[in-house]
Design a protein around this motif. Structure first.
Motif, PDB file in Angstrom:
ATOM      1  N   ALA A 101      -7.911   0.444   4.093  1.00 22.72           N
ATOM      2  CA  ALA A 101      -6.449   0.516   4.162  1.00 22.72           C
ATOM      3  C   ALA A 101      -5.969   0.524   5.614  1.00 22.72           C
ATOM      4  CB  ALA A 101      -5.934   1.758   3.429  1.00 22.72           C
ATOM      5  N   GLY A 161       0.848  -1.182   0.000  1.00 29.45           N
ATOM      6  CA  GLY A 161       0.000   0.000   0.000  1.00 29.45           C
ATOM      7  C   GLY A 161       0.881   1.228   0.000  1.00 29.45           C
ATOM      8  N   ARG A 208     -11.928   2.952   0.335  1.00 30.39           N
ATOM      9  CA  ARG A 208     -10.547   2.461   0.304  1.00 30.39           C
ATOM     10  C   ARG A 208      -9.710   2.983   1.475  1.00 30.39           C
ATOM     11  NH1 ARG A 208      -7.940   3.095  -5.270  1.00 30.39           N
ATOM     12  NH2 ARG A 208      -6.611   1.418  -4.523  1.00 30.39           N
ATOM     13  N   ASP A 233      -7.462  -3.480   0.634  1.00 30.05           N
ATOM     14  CA  ASP A 233      -7.853  -2.596  -0.439  1.00 30.05           C
ATOM     15  C   ASP A 233      -9.053  -3.218  -1.143  1.00 30.05           C
ATOM     16  OD1 ASP A 233      -7.725  -0.385  -2.103  1.00 30.05           O
ATOM     17  OD2 ASP A 233      -6.157  -1.202  -3.389  1.00 30.05           O
TER      18      ASP A 233
END
Length: 191
Positions: free
Chosen positions: A132, A57, A128, A137
């Motif tokens: 996260a 990420g 999202r 995701d």
């Protein structure tokens, strides 16, 4: 370098926060050791033997372990691999494949295109960022205008998480249906 770890709702996944940017843009998932060849860090993690999935990420990475592996035995080698990578100066990715957020854009008529744009906006701004925080995701896969079904792909800690279907139905589906009345249902794309 100090690397923090956080548990995720998925007991097979641990989130690692190296205290620096991991991926400049988007997210990137490696589901097999072969896919991991595209990243020196993912390759090093898969080479540990008990790693089954790696997800990058913006400022974190998640690692999925095999069912037989135990976190107390696997955590230290993972931390060492992450530290070795970030202190080595090697690139995170060897290829230029974008790690963007949206998988299959498809071709939509003007009305459906507007609906898809609204769905993607909600995903990017509201959904999202929330997932996260748990090391996962959710990305848009496709929209079926005739049925109102939205197909989403869950990655990182969300992939295979026992609570992912509840998140998808209770959270994501309710929000999308509220803000985008054309949405009738949300389904998960597998694979």
């Amino acid at each position: 370098m100090f690397i923090q770890t956080e548990t995720t709702p998925n007991p097979e996944v641990l989130k690692f926060l190296p205290g620096r940017e991991v991926l400049v843009e988007g997210a990137r998932e490696f589901r097999t050791a072969e896919e991991g060849e595209a990243s020196p860090l993912a390759k090093a993690l898969f080479d540990l033997g008990d790693v089954t999935r790696v997800f990058f990420g913006p400022d974190f990475l998640t690692v999925t372990k095999g069912e037989a592996a135990q976190w107390p035995h696997l955590k230290a080698p993972i931390l060492a691999a992450i530290m070795d990578h970030f202190t080595s100066g090697r690139p995170l990715l060897l290829d230029a494949e974008p790690g963007g957020g949206h998988d299959e854009d498809g071709v939509y008529d003007e009305e459906a295109s507007q609906i898809v744009a609204e769905i993607k906006e909600l995903l990017d701004t509201r959904i999202r960022p929330a997932v996260a925080q748990d090391g996962g995701d959710i990305v848009f896969s496709r929209f079926e205008p005739q049925t109102g079904v939205v197909w989403l792909h869950m990655r990182g800690a969300c992939s295979g998480c026992p609570s992912s279907s509840a998140t998808l139905k209770a959270g994501v589906e309710n929000m999308l249906k509220h803000y985008v009345p054309e949405v009738t249902r949300v389904e998960q794309t597998l694979g």
